[in-house]
Structure formats: structure tokens, C-alpha cells
Design a protein around this motif. Structure first.
Motif, PDB file in Angstrom:
ATOM      1  N   ASP A  42      -3.661 -15.118   0.770  1.00 22.67           N
ATOM      2  CA  ASP A  42      -3.728 -16.430   0.118  1.00 22.67           C
ATOM      3  C   ASP A  42      -2.553 -17.314   0.534  1.00 22.67           C
ATOM      4  N   HIS A  43      -1.369 -16.727   0.597  1.00 27.97           N
ATOM      5  CA  HIS A  43      -0.181 -17.528   0.921  1.00 27.97           C
ATOM      6  C   HIS A  43      -0.271 -18.121   2.322  1.00 27.97           C
ATOM      7  N   PHE A  44      -0.723 -17.312   3.291  1.00 26.90           N
ATOM      8  CA  PHE A  44      -0.753 -17.772   4.677  1.00 26.90           C
ATOM      9  C   PHE A  44      -2.113 -18.339   5.083  1.00 26.90           C
ATOM     10  N   ASN A  45      -3.065 -18.375   4.153  1.00 29.85           N
ATOM     11  CA  ASN A  45      -4.409 -18.876   4.457  1.00 29.85           C
ATOM     12  C   ASN A  45      -4.997 -18.149   5.673  1.00 29.85           C
ATOM     13  N   ALA A  46      -4.890 -16.836   5.669  1.00 28.30           N
ATOM     14  CA  ALA A  46      -5.335 -16.026   6.810  1.00 28.30           C
ATOM     15  C   ALA A  46      -6.854 -15.866   6.814  1.00 28.30           C
ATOM     16  N   GLU A  47      -7.432 -15.948   8.020  1.00 27.80           N
ATOM     17  CA  GLU A  47      -8.876 -15.731   8.177  1.00 27.80           C
ATOM     18  C   GLU A  47      -9.207 -14.317   8.646  1.00 27.80           C
ATOM     19  N   HIS A  48      -8.221 -13.615   9.221  1.00 31.19           N
ATOM     20  CA  HIS A  48      -8.480 -12.291   9.779  1.00 31.19           C
ATOM     21  C   HIS A  48      -7.419 -11.285   9.315  1.00 31.19           C
ATOM     22  N   ILE A  49      -7.810 -10.010   9.303  1.00 32.49           N
ATOM     23  CA  ILE A  49      -6.899  -8.894   9.019  1.00 32.49           C
ATOM     24  C   ILE A  49      -6.993  -7.917  10.172  1.00 32.49           C
ATOM     25  N   MET A  50      -5.843  -7.345  10.558  1.00 36.49           N
ATOM     26  CA  MET A  50      -5.856  -6.210  11.476  1.00 36.49           C
ATOM     27  C   MET A  50      -4.898  -5.151  10.935  1.00 36.49           C
ATOM     28  N   SER A  51      -5.369  -3.915  10.826  1.00 42.08           N
ATOM     29  CA  SER A  51      -4.531  -2.831  10.314  1.00 42.08           C
ATOM     30  C   SER A  51      -4.380  -1.744  11.363  1.00 42.08           C
ATOM     31  N   PHE A  52      -3.314  -0.951  11.191  1.00 38.90           N
ATOM     32  CA  PHE A  52      -3.091   0.202  12.048  1.00 38.90           C
ATOM     33  C   PHE A  52      -2.878   1.438  11.196  1.00 38.90           C
ATOM     34  N   SER A  53      -3.573   2.529  11.541  1.00 41.25           N
ATOM     35  CA  SER A  53      -3.400   3.843  10.931  1.00 41.25           C
ATOM     36  C   SER A  53      -3.484   3.753   9.401  1.00 41.25           C
ATOM     37  N   TRP A  54      -2.440   4.252   8.672  1.00 39.58           N
ATOM     38  CA  TRP A  54      -2.492   4.226   7.208  1.00 39.58           C
ATOM     39  C   TRP A  54      -2.763   2.829   6.675  1.00 39.58           C
ATOM     40  N   GLY A  55      -2.364   1.791   7.403  1.00 40.03           N
ATOM     41  CA  GLY A  55      -2.620   0.427   6.952  1.00 40.03           C
ATOM     42  C   GLY A  55      -4.093   0.151   6.709  1.00 40.03           C
ATOM     43  N   GLY A  56      -4.979   0.985   7.290  1.00 43.68           N
ATOM     44  CA  GLY A  56      -6.405   0.826   7.041  1.00 43.68           C
ATOM     45  C   GLY A  56      -6.774   1.052   5.590  1.00 43.68           C
ATOM     46  N   ALA A  57      -6.019   1.893   4.877  1.00 43.87           N
ATOM     47  CA  ALA A  57      -6.339   2.178   3.477  1.00 43.87           C
ATOM     48  C   ALA A  57      -6.151   0.940   2.593  1.00 43.87           C
ATOM     49  N   PRO A  58      -4.960   0.308   2.575  1.00 40.56           N
ATOM     50  CA  PRO A  58      -4.843  -0.917   1.772  1.00 40.56           C
ATOM     51  C   PRO A  58      -5.688  -2.066   2.316  1.00 40.56           C
ATOM     52  N   ALA A  59      -5.927  -2.097   3.638  1.00 38.43           N
ATOM     53  CA  ALA A  59      -6.774  -3.162   4.192  1.00 38.43           C
ATOM     54  C   ALA A  59      -8.199  -3.051   3.642  1.00 38.43           C
ATOM     55  N   LEU A  60      -8.732  -1.834   3.575  1.00 40.00           N
ATOM     56  CA  LEU A  60     -10.084  -1.652   3.036  1.00 40.00           C
ATOM     57  C   LEU A  60     -10.124  -1.970   1.542  1.00 40.00           C
ATOM     58  N   VAL A  61      -9.038  -1.634   0.819  1.00 38.51           N
ATOM     59  CA  VAL A  61      -8.958  -1.999  -0.597  1.00 38.51           C
ATOM     60  C   VAL A  61      -9.044  -3.512  -0.748  1.00 38.51           C
ATOM     61  N   ALA A  62      -8.258  -4.231   0.069  1.00 35.84           N
ATOM     62  CA  ALA A  62      -8.267  -5.691  -0.008  1.00 35.84           C
ATOM     63  C   ALA A  62      -9.641  -6.254   0.361  1.00 35.84           C
ATOM     64  N   LEU A  63     -10.247  -5.740   1.414  1.00 37.18           N
ATOM     65  CA  LEU A  63     -11.556  -6.232   1.845  1.00 37.18           C
ATOM     66  C   LEU A  63     -12.625  -5.985   0.796  1.00 37.18           C
ATOM     67  N   ALA A  64     -12.510  -4.889   0.068  1.00 33.08           N
ATOM     68  CA  ALA A  64     -13.490  -4.592  -0.983  1.00 33.08           C
ATOM     69  C   ALA A  64     -13.429  -5.605  -2.127  1.00 33.08           C
ATOM     70  N   HIS A  65     -12.313  -6.332  -2.239  1.00 32.85           N
ATOM     71  CA  HIS A  65     -12.208  -7.404  -3.230  1.00 32.85           C
ATOM     72  C   HIS A  65     -12.847  -8.706  -2.732  1.00 32.85           C
ATOM     73  N   ARG A  66     -13.315  -8.703  -1.502  1.00 34.71           N
ATOM     74  CA  ARG A  66     -14.001  -9.851  -0.910  1.00 34.71           C
ATOM     75  C   ARG A  66     -13.178 -11.145  -0.963  1.00 34.71           C
ATOM     76  N   PRO A  67     -11.978 -11.127  -0.393  1.00 35.25           N
ATOM     77  CA  PRO A  67     -11.187 -12.373  -0.378  1.00 35.25           C
ATOM     78  C   PRO A  67     -11.959 -13.490   0.313  1.00 35.25           C
ATOM     79  N   LYS A  68     -11.986 -14.655  -0.292  1.00 35.71           N
ATOM     80  CA  LYS A  68     -12.865 -15.737   0.152  1.00 35.71           C
ATOM     81  C   LYS A  68     -12.551 -16.239   1.559  1.00 35.71           C
ATOM     82  N   ARG A  69     -11.283 -16.248   1.942  1.00 35.08           N
ATOM     83  CA  ARG A  69     -10.918 -16.838   3.225  1.00 35.08           C
ATOM     84  C   ARG A  69     -11.208 -15.908   4.400  1.00 35.08           C
ATOM     85  N   ILE A  70     -11.229 -14.604   4.160  1.00 29.12           N
ATOM     86  CA  ILE A  70     -11.317 -13.660   5.276  1.00 29.12           C
ATOM     87  C   ILE A  70     -12.684 -13.730   5.938  1.00 29.12           C
ATOM     88  N   GLU A  71     -12.664 -13.828   7.277  1.00 27.55           N
ATOM     89  CA  GLU A  71     -13.891 -13.913   8.061  1.00 27.55           C
ATOM     90  C   GLU A  71     -14.187 -12.629   8.821  1.00 27.55           C
TER      91      GLU A  71
END
Length: 294
Positions: A91-120
Motif C-alpha cells: 500500500d505504501h509504495f503502490n506496488a503492482e507486483h510481488i517477487m519472493s525468494f525461498s522462505w519469502g514465498g510463505a509470507p508472499a502467499l499469505v499476502a496474496l491470499a488477502h487479495r490486495p487490490k493493487r497487485i496484478e
């Protein structure tokens, strides 16, 4: 290429060091999610692959890197908390994309499951929902060494397992970094490992069903710990998923050799630049196969 540096307050609970690589001609912003024990430095090559086509945001988790001095770090963070921090940064950076590496995939999937409106779109690299035998052996030994705060065994373990395909210079850097961390960082990774060993594949896949944006899973051909084959289990759960296997690469993908770096860049830019369907139409699964990488 100098980033804009800021330390952001996250809901009055955490202070997070961020680095924003702005590109004047870029129309989209991508935020990178570190692996366990990693810092913003781990994405140096990936930033070069994505900038200036994209604005790129890096950050250190509250317990790591340049965020450490700004937080108390009394207790380990859960992947759910890390996912909430990521949502705040999106939200702060108005990001449209996410990229995760290794363990970062776990919190990334948590965030994506919340369906953030800006993420494409999202890219999940070096991650799978399966604890196979090589990964279980790595995690079990890591659990033992981390529990004993055995710095040198932890460093040696990473270089001989998930980092075994890294160039020798990167192995030396890895070893110095991992063997010189603060005790709370070892406690944090110990917590991560306990969570991974206790988690069930079905629970992760069920959460993935809520994701409503295209996701590309990138894995190395030689990565036996988070294998490309295991990552394909997501194909029946993520509505619009794509798979890319980086030739002759292990867990660390674009850090391992020039060909893997070039193929990773090609896959990333190709996926992120392709037009996305309107969200209401994302109910069919799509798979792409590219000969192209904690």
C-alpha cells in the motif's frame, strides 16, 4: 543506481528499512520479499535484471539487516505477521507486483491470499509446498545447529546444501554473513524451520486457492530442495499459474552463473510485461513452459 532510503513505521509495531529504486520511465513497481536470514543485498542481481523497466522496492524484515537496530526483536515473527508487513508496504509504495525468494514465498502467499487490490502479478521463486527428503534432511540438521546457536555449522550447512551451486565467492560471502548473525536471527530461522516442518502441504494449497492474480513459479532445474516438479502442485490450486524452470541452476537462480541470470531476467520480464486478464475472468488455469532459477 542509488536507492531512496526510508525507515517506515508499520502500525506502530515495527520499523522497516526500505530501499526504493526509482525509474523515471517505469510504469509499474515491484516489491521483493527476502528469504530467511537474507537482507536487501541478496537481491542485488535481481534489481539489475528488473531496473529500469520497473521501480523496485527492497526491504529488510524487522529482525534482519538494516531494520534490526530499529526493533526490539524479543520474539520471532510468524509468516502471517510477515505477510501483514508486506501488505502494508504494498500500500505504501503502490506496488503492482510481488517477487519472493525461498522462505519469502510463505509470507508472499499469505499476502496474496488477502487479495490486495493493487497487485496484478506475482513471482514466487525457489519455493514449493512440499517437504521432500532432501529438504527434510536440510531442515532437520538446521534445526539442530540453530537450536545450539552453532554459527559455523549453520554456515557450512547452507553452502553444502541449498547453496552448493553458488560460485566460491558467493559461498564465502554467504558463510561470513550467516556465521556472524545475532542470536535473535538464529532464533527466528529456528522458528521458521519449526513452522515448515509442522505445516501440511494441504494447508498451504488450500490458502493458495484464494489467490486471484497470475502467479509464476520459478525453480532451478538442479534444485532438489524446492524442486520444479514439487512446485507444480500449485497448478490445481492457483487459478492462473505459470511455471518456469531455469536450466542448470540450483536454489539461488540468478546468482549462480551468467546463463541462469540471463534466462531468469528473460522469464521475469516476459511474464510481468504480458497483459493480464481482468480479475473477473481469472478462473481458468494457464501454464507456460520456458526453457530458462534461503
Amino acid at each position: 543506481m542509488r536507492p531512496e532510503i526510508a525507515v517506515l513505521d508499520i502500525q506502530g509495531q515495527f520499523r522497516v528499512h526500505t530501499e526504493f529504486y526509482r525509474a523515471d520511465a517505469a510504469e509499474k513497481t515491484i516489491i521483493m520479499v527476502n528469504g530467511s536470514l537474507a537482507t536487501t543485498a541478496s537481491f542485488a542481481q535481481t534489481v539489475r535484471n528488473l531496473h529500469p523497466q520497473f521501480n523496485v522496492v527492497l526491504y529488510d524484515q524487522p529482525y534482519a539487516g538494516k531494520s534490526k537496530p530499529h526493533n526490539l526483536n524479543h520474539a520471532p515473527l510468524t509468516k502471517e505477521t510477515e505477510g501483514q508487513i508486506l501488505l502494508e508496504l504494498i500500500d505504501h509504495f503502490n506496488a503492482e507486483h510481488i517477487m519472493s525468494f525461498s522462505w519469502g514465498g510463505a509470507p508472499a502467499l499469505v499476502a496474496l491470499a488477502h487479495r490486495p487490490k493493487r497487485i496484478e502479478k506475482a513471482v514466487i521463486s525457489s519455493f514449493s509446498p512440499v517437504i521432500n527428503e532432501p529438504m527434510r534432511d536440510y531442515l532437520t540438521r538446521g534445526q539442530q545447529y540453530l537450536g545450539a546457536f552453532d554459527r559455523f555449522e549453520v554456515g557450512a550447512l547452507i553452502n553444502s546444501t541449498i547453496g552448493k551451486h553458488l560460485p566460491s565467492l558467493f559461498k564465502r560471502f554467504n558463510y561470513r554473513h550467516v556465521s556472524s548473525l545475532d542470536l535473535h536471527e538464529y532464533a527466528q530461522m529456528h522458528h521458521h524451520i519449526n513452522h515448515v516442518l509442522e505445516a501440511t502441504t494441504q494447508k498451504q494449497l488450500t490458502a493458495a486457492k484464494r489467490i486471484n492474480v497470475p502467479v509464476m513459479f520459478m525453480n532451478g532445474e538442479w534444485d532438489e530442495y524446492t524442486s520444479a516438479q514439487d512446485a507444480r502442485l500449485f497448478q490445481n490450486h492457483v487459478r492462473d499459474c505459470h511455471f518456469t524452470t531455469i536450466k542448470e541452476a540450483g536454489h539461488f537462480l540468478d546468482m549462480e552463473h551468467k546463463a541462469a541470470c540471463a534466462e531468469s531476467q528473460s522469464a521475469l520480464l516476459g511474464f510481468l510485461a504480458a497483459p493480464a486478464e481482468p480479475r473477473g475472468d481469472r478462473y481458468r488455469q494457464a501454464q507456460t513452459h520456458h526453457a530458462l532459477a534461503i
